[in-house]
Design a protein around this motif. Structure first.
Motif, PDB file in Angstrom:
ATOM      1  N   ALA A   1       0.841  -1.192   0.000  1.00  0.00           N
ATOM      2  CA  ALA A   1       0.000   0.000   0.000  1.00  0.00           C
ATOM      3  C   ALA A   1       0.879   1.247   0.000  1.00  0.00           C
ATOM      4  O   ALA A   1       2.066   1.191   0.329  1.00  0.00           O
ATOM      5  CB  ALA A   1      -0.918  -0.002   1.218  1.00  0.00           C
TER       6      ALA A   1
ATOM      7  N   THR B   1       0.843   5.765   0.678  1.00  0.00           N
ATOM      8  CA  THR B   1       0.225   7.041   1.023  1.00  0.00           C
ATOM      9  C   THR B   1       1.036   8.106   0.307  1.00  0.00           C
ATOM     10  O   THR B   1       2.151   7.849  -0.165  1.00  0.00           O
ATOM     11  CB  THR B   1       0.217   7.311   2.543  1.00  0.00           C
ATOM     12  OG1 THR B   1       1.544   7.159   3.060  1.00  0.00           O
ATOM     13  CG2 THR B   1      -0.728   6.372   3.263  1.00  0.00           C
TER      14      THR B   1
ATOM     15  N   GLN C   1       0.561  -3.896   8.660  1.00  0.00           N
ATOM     16  CA  GLN C   1       0.938  -2.687   7.949  1.00  0.00           C
ATOM     17  C   GLN C   1       2.149  -2.910   7.039  1.00  0.00           C
ATOM     18  O   GLN C   1       3.149  -3.504   7.445  1.00  0.00           O
ATOM     19  CB  GLN C   1       1.276  -1.581   8.950  1.00  0.00           C
ATOM     20  CG  GLN C   1       1.819  -0.331   8.282  1.00  0.00           C
ATOM     21  CD  GLN C   1       2.226   0.713   9.290  1.00  0.00           C
ATOM     22  OE1 GLN C   1       1.557   1.697   9.420  1.00  0.00           O
ATOM     23  NE2 GLN C   1       3.321   0.491   9.986  1.00  0.00           N
TER      24      GLN C   1
ATOM     25  N   SER D   1       3.417  -0.040   4.181  1.00  0.00           N
ATOM     26  CA  SER D   1       3.048   1.134   3.413  1.00  0.00           C
ATOM     27  C   SER D   1       4.273   1.963   3.072  1.00  0.00           C
ATOM     28  O   SER D   1       5.121   2.221   3.928  1.00  0.00           O
ATOM     29  CB  SER D   1       2.060   1.990   4.214  1.00  0.00           C
ATOM     30  OG  SER D   1       1.699   3.139   3.476  1.00  0.00           O
TER      31      SER D   1
ATOM     32  N   CYS E   1       5.285   5.628   1.989  1.00  0.00           N
ATOM     33  CA  CYS E   1       4.770   6.995   1.933  1.00  0.00           C
ATOM     34  C   CYS E   1       5.632   7.788   0.960  1.00  0.00           C
ATOM     35  O   CYS E   1       6.835   7.978   1.192  1.00  0.00           O
ATOM     36  CB  CYS E   1       4.774   7.643   3.314  1.00  0.00           C
ATOM     37  SG  CYS E   1       4.068   9.310   3.315  1.00  0.00           S
TER      38      CYS E   1
END
Length: 156
Positions: free
Chosen positions: A21, A23, A99, A101, A103
């Motif tokens: 994922a 961000t 988690q 992720s 960024c």
């Protein structure tokens, strides 16, 4: 689909998946960061989401930002990689995701903040107004790192 964030909770369910994922930390000309209020848990967050098949990871950040906010961006760097195993997200369908992720840092290109199915509110937020919003500690870490302009990406 509803989600519950578990952070440093010894009673959290055990994860059963890891999903790539992203961000995106992007600021406007006044130095404010783009944030969404999530529809699945009501918390404020950087725009982002899971990578789709056939995408480069930076394309994921651009697509998710556009979908959730109406804002067009380009990726310019990496703020950090966030993989805390004590942060799991429990979904109402039974998935419990550990988690993982990345960024990214982005540059604003165009567009006006627009809500979506995933965002009940979208706005540019000044750093000194962050404490007025309900932001998960893991997300707040990313936001803080974005404002710090660290010489190297955070890895943790």
């Amino acid at each position: 689909m509803a989600r519950i964030e578990h952070f440093n909770n010894p009673n959290a369910p055990k994860p059963n998946s890891i999903v790539v994922a992203v961000t995106l930390f992007v600021q406007d000309g006044q130095g404010r960061v783009l944030l969404i209020q999530r529809t699945d848990n009501g918390l404020w967050a950087l725009p982002g989401g899971a990578q789709d098949f056939g995408e480069y990871i930076a394309e994921t950040a651009v697509r998710e930002t556009r979908e959730e906010t109406g804002i067009e961006v380009e990726v310019t760097g990496v703020v950090g990689i966030y993989t805390n195993p004590s942060h799991v997200v429990e979904y109402s369908d039974g998935e419990v995701r550990q988690q993982f992720s990345i960024c990214f840092r982005g540059r604003y290109l165009s567009g006006d903040p627009t809500t979506s199915e995933e965002s009940s509110s979208v706005r540019w937020v000044a750093q000194d107004h962050l404490d007025q919003l309900s932001i998960h500690p893991s997300m707040r870490l990313r936001v803080n790192h974005g404002f710090q302009w660290r010489p190297e990406p955070y890895v943790g």
